[in-house]
Design a protein around this motif. Structure first.
Motif, PDB file in Angstrom:
ATOM      1  N   UNK A 257     104.581 -39.934  95.513  1.00  0.00           N
ATOM      2  CA  UNK A 257     104.101 -41.321  95.446  1.00  0.00           C
ATOM      3  C   UNK A 257     103.118 -41.600  96.577  1.00  0.00           C
ATOM      4  N   UNK A 258     103.409 -41.108  97.772  1.00  0.00           N
ATOM      5  CA  UNK A 258     102.505 -41.324  98.906  1.00  0.00           C
ATOM      6  C   UNK A 258     101.155 -40.656  98.675  1.00  0.00           C
ATOM      7  N   UNK A 259     101.138 -39.587  97.875  1.00  0.00           N
ATOM      8  CA  UNK A 259      99.881 -38.906  97.553  1.00  0.00           C
ATOM      9  C   UNK A 259      99.100 -39.628  96.464  1.00  0.00           C
ATOM     10  N   UNK A 260      99.820 -40.102  95.436  1.00  0.00           N
ATOM     11  CA  UNK A 260      99.175 -40.675  94.262  1.00  0.00           C
ATOM     12  C   UNK A 260      98.835 -42.155  94.442  1.00  0.00           C
ATOM     13  N   UNK A 261      99.688 -42.898  95.162  1.00  0.00           N
ATOM     14  CA  UNK A 261      99.514 -44.348  95.269  1.00  0.00           C
ATOM     15  C   UNK A 261      98.132 -44.754  95.788  1.00  0.00           C
ATOM     16  N   UNK A 262      97.626 -44.164  96.885  1.00  0.00           N
ATOM     17  CA  UNK A 262      96.284 -44.568  97.336  1.00  0.00           C
ATOM     18  C   UNK A 262      95.213 -44.330  96.270  1.00  0.00           C
ATOM     19  N   UNK A 263      95.345 -43.228  95.529  1.00  0.00           N
ATOM     20  CA  UNK A 263      94.363 -42.939  94.477  1.00  0.00           C
ATOM     21  C   UNK A 263      94.430 -43.993  93.375  1.00  0.00           C
ATOM     22  N   UNK A 264      95.642 -44.377  93.001  1.00  0.00           N
ATOM     23  CA  UNK A 264      95.801 -45.389  91.948  1.00  0.00           C
ATOM     24  C   UNK A 264      95.281 -46.745  92.413  1.00  0.00           C
ATOM     25  N   UNK A 265      95.601 -47.114  93.653  1.00  0.00           N
ATOM     26  CA  UNK A 265      95.124 -48.393  94.165  1.00  0.00           C
ATOM     27  C   UNK A 265      93.598 -48.436  94.228  1.00  0.00           C
ATOM     28  N   UNK A 266      93.000 -47.309  94.575  1.00  0.00           N
ATOM     29  CA  UNK A 266      91.529 -47.270  94.716  1.00  0.00           C
ATOM     30  C   UNK A 266      90.843 -47.165  93.357  1.00  0.00           C
ATOM     31  N   UNK A 267      91.326 -46.260  92.510  1.00  0.00           N
ATOM     32  CA  UNK A 267      90.639 -45.991  91.240  1.00  0.00           C
ATOM     33  C   UNK A 267      90.915 -47.061  90.182  1.00  0.00           C
ATOM     34  N   UNK A 268      92.177 -47.497  90.052  1.00  0.00           N
ATOM     35  CA  UNK A 268      92.553 -48.408  88.982  1.00  0.00           C
ATOM     36  C   UNK A 268      92.422 -49.879  89.364  1.00  0.00           C
ATOM     37  N   UNK A 269      92.715 -50.199  90.619  1.00  0.00           N
ATOM     38  CA  UNK A 269      92.730 -51.601  91.034  1.00  0.00           C
ATOM     39  C   UNK A 269      91.590 -51.958  91.977  1.00  0.00           C
ATOM     40  N   UNK A 270      90.801 -50.963  92.388  1.00  0.00           N
ATOM     41  CA  UNK A 270      89.652 -51.228  93.249  1.00  0.00           C
ATOM     42  C   UNK A 270      90.007 -51.695  94.639  1.00  0.00           C
ATOM     43  N   UNK A 271      91.155 -51.303  95.154  1.00  0.00           N
ATOM     44  CA  UNK A 271      91.585 -51.734  96.484  1.00  0.00           C
ATOM     45  C   UNK A 271      90.780 -51.029  97.563  1.00  0.00           C
ATOM     46  N   UNK A 272      90.534 -51.740  98.649  1.00  0.00           N
ATOM     47  CA  UNK A 272      89.813 -51.169  99.783  1.00  0.00           C
ATOM     48  C   UNK A 272      90.759 -50.330 100.636  1.00  0.00           C
ATOM     49  N   UNK A 273      90.233 -49.458 101.486  1.00  0.00           N
ATOM     50  CA  UNK A 273      91.104 -48.675 102.383  1.00  0.00           C
ATOM     51  C   UNK A 273      92.000 -49.549 103.252  1.00  0.00           C
ATOM     52  N   UNK A 274      91.472 -50.697 103.704  1.00  0.00           N
ATOM     53  CA  UNK A 274      92.282 -51.598 104.519  1.00  0.00           C
ATOM     54  C   UNK A 274      93.457 -52.155 103.708  1.00  0.00           C
ATOM     55  N   UNK A 275      93.187 -52.528 102.459  1.00  0.00           N
ATOM     56  CA  UNK A 275      94.244 -53.069 101.610  1.00  0.00           C
ATOM     57  C   UNK A 275      95.291 -52.012 101.302  1.00  0.00           C
ATOM     58  N   UNK A 276      94.843 -50.777 101.120  1.00  0.00           N
ATOM     59  CA  UNK A 276      95.784 -49.676 100.876  1.00  0.00           C
ATOM     60  C   UNK A 276      96.675 -49.465 102.100  1.00  0.00           C
ATOM     61  N   UNK A 277      96.071 -49.536 103.293  1.00  0.00           N
ATOM     62  CA  UNK A 277      96.857 -49.401 104.518  1.00  0.00           C
ATOM     63  C   UNK A 277      97.888 -50.505 104.666  1.00  0.00           C
ATOM     64  N   UNK A 278      97.511 -51.730 104.273  1.00  0.00           N
ATOM     65  CA  UNK A 278      98.454 -52.850 104.340  1.00  0.00           C
ATOM     66  C   UNK A 278      99.642 -52.610 103.409  1.00  0.00           C
ATOM     67  N   UNK A 279      99.381 -52.001 102.244  1.00  0.00           N
ATOM     68  CA  UNK A 279     100.478 -51.710 101.302  1.00  0.00           C
ATOM     69  C   UNK A 279     101.524 -50.816 101.948  1.00  0.00           C
ATOM     70  N   UNK A 280     101.075 -49.792 102.651  1.00  0.00           N
ATOM     71  CA  UNK A 280     102.020 -48.882 103.303  1.00  0.00           C
ATOM     72  C   UNK A 280     102.747 -49.573 104.455  1.00  0.00           C
TER      73      UNK A 280
END
Length: 395
Positions: A257-280
């Motif tokens: 999940x830790x490997x796939x989640x950033x890819x899904x957030x970026x590719x499917x939902x268009x999340x920025x790196x900062x937003x992905x970091x906040x998720x973690x």
């Protein structure tokens, strides 16, 4: 260093390889020598050595060596940490202690990238090296000053238990002589009132004889237990194999999940790196708050219904983990996905905390001298999962 990005995988894998190598011998040697402190000191020293290697690193193989040594030191430190706790605490207190370990582990996982990033910005690779050296030196200092050999504590607890049981047995015999029938309530009273001050009441020779017989029987069985509980034989024990597999699956899915989640957030939902970091960060905060509750509930269930109920918790947690994955796969928004990941992370701990505690239950119940080997198996299972499953899932 002019190294291709494709070689990053080698650096990542080196940590796991070093951990697996150390895990194969740390537990066995610790149980064999009946020593915990020596391996904690060695782990601290290896942290310092790894930092020195990185500080003077000029070539790629030296960075790989740094990660290899770091993996070895982490494997030793983690194995001895869980082993030391399991040596000392009984079943109905073990879950919370394991959960507290995971709380600090999660705090480190949250702060590590932040502090490491700042150190790298200001000092480059040397900053990371100095952090490793400083943490290793601090751990070494704490171990030398404060830590006692938990094996000695464990043996003292066993001897005290034998002495208490002898005292209780002697008082029961004494009450039976005075009365043809001893009621259950009277026996309960004996158990609660028997203390070491009763040595003056009970025949000292009788007490000493029963106590020494118990110690002698315990020592006579040491060699037999040691022969029965080598690493490969432990895996054939269902109370060990079950939690080991559970840890492999739970930690492996967490890594996936830790490997796939950033890819899904970026590719499917268009999340920025900062937003992905906040998720973690959100998920890490939820875990810090929830893990003590998981440990407390685990201990409460054990105290009320017995140690075997840990396996029911592991099974229920495993089923719920897959349900949480379904929620994550169906999520169409950032909020739902982060919520699903938080639930998934907590449920993973519902599997891992009882599984780690179950090793201590089994060894303490069987009176085996293979505690460290059990926790070596736990680290090996986690290491194999972290190495093998994420690459397969990201294909």
């Amino acid at each position: 260093m002019g190294v291709a990005r494709s070689n990053n995988g080698i650096v990542t894998a080196a940590f796991g390889v070093g951990g697996l190598f150390a895990g194969l011998f740390t537990g066995y040697l610790s149980d064999r020598t009946q020593n915990r402190i020596g391996f904690q000191i060695l782990a601290s020293a290896l942290y310092i050595v790894s930092g020195l290697v990185l500080f003077y690193a000029k070539r790629f193989y030296q960075v790989v060596l740094f990660r290899l040594i770091l993996g070895m030191s982490s494997s030793m430190a983690d194995t001895m940490l869980f082993t030391t706790v399991a040596d000392v605490y009984p079943a109905d207190l073990l879950g919370l202690k394991m959960a507290i370990i995971f709380v600090f582990d999660n705090v480190g996982n949250m702060l590590g990238p932040l502090l490491g990033g700042k150190a790298y910005e200001h000092m480059g690779v040397s900053g990371i090296a100095l952090i490793s050296i400083a943490l290793g030196a601090f751990e070494l200092l704490m171990v030398v000053i404060f830590v006692r050999n938990s094996i000695s504590i464990r043996h003292a607890l066993v001897e005290n238990k034998l002495l208490s049981e002898t005292c209780v047995s002697s008082k029961v015999d004494e009450s039976t002589i005075g009365s043809s029938r001893s009621s259950p309530s009277a026996q309960v009273e004996i158990v609660h009132t028997c203390s070491f001050s009763d040595i003056s009441i009970i025949s000292k020779s009788e007490l000493k004889e029963g106590y020494l017989d118990g110690i002698e029987t315990y020592k006579e069985n040491d060699e037999k237990r040691e022969q029965q509980m080598h690493l490969w034989r432990l895996l054939l024990q269902l109370p060990v194999a079950g939690p080991t597999v559970s840890i492999f699956v739970a930690t492996g899915m967490q890594s996936v999940i830790e490997t796939i989640l950033p890819l899904r957030l970026f590719d499917k939902l268009g999340s920025s790196p900062e937003t992905i970091g906040i998720a973690f960060l959100i998920v890490g905060g939820v875990l810090i708050l929830a893990m003590p509750a998981v440990g407390f509930i685990s201990d409460r269930i054990v105290s009320l219904y017995g140690e075997h109920k840990r396996y029911y918790m592991i099974a229920i947690g495993a089923v719920c983990v897959f349900l949480a994955q379904i929620i994550m796969s169906l999520a169409s928004s950032y909020t739902v996905l982060v919520f699903g990941y938080s639930i998934f992370a907590v449920l993973t701990m519902v599997v891992v905390v009882p599984a780690q505690s179950a090793f201590g239950d089994f060894i303490n119940t069987s009176h085996s001298e293979a505690m460290a080997q059990c926790y070596s198996l736990a680290w090996i299972a986690e290491g194999l999962a972290n190495i093998s499953l994420p690459p397969i899932a990201s294909e």
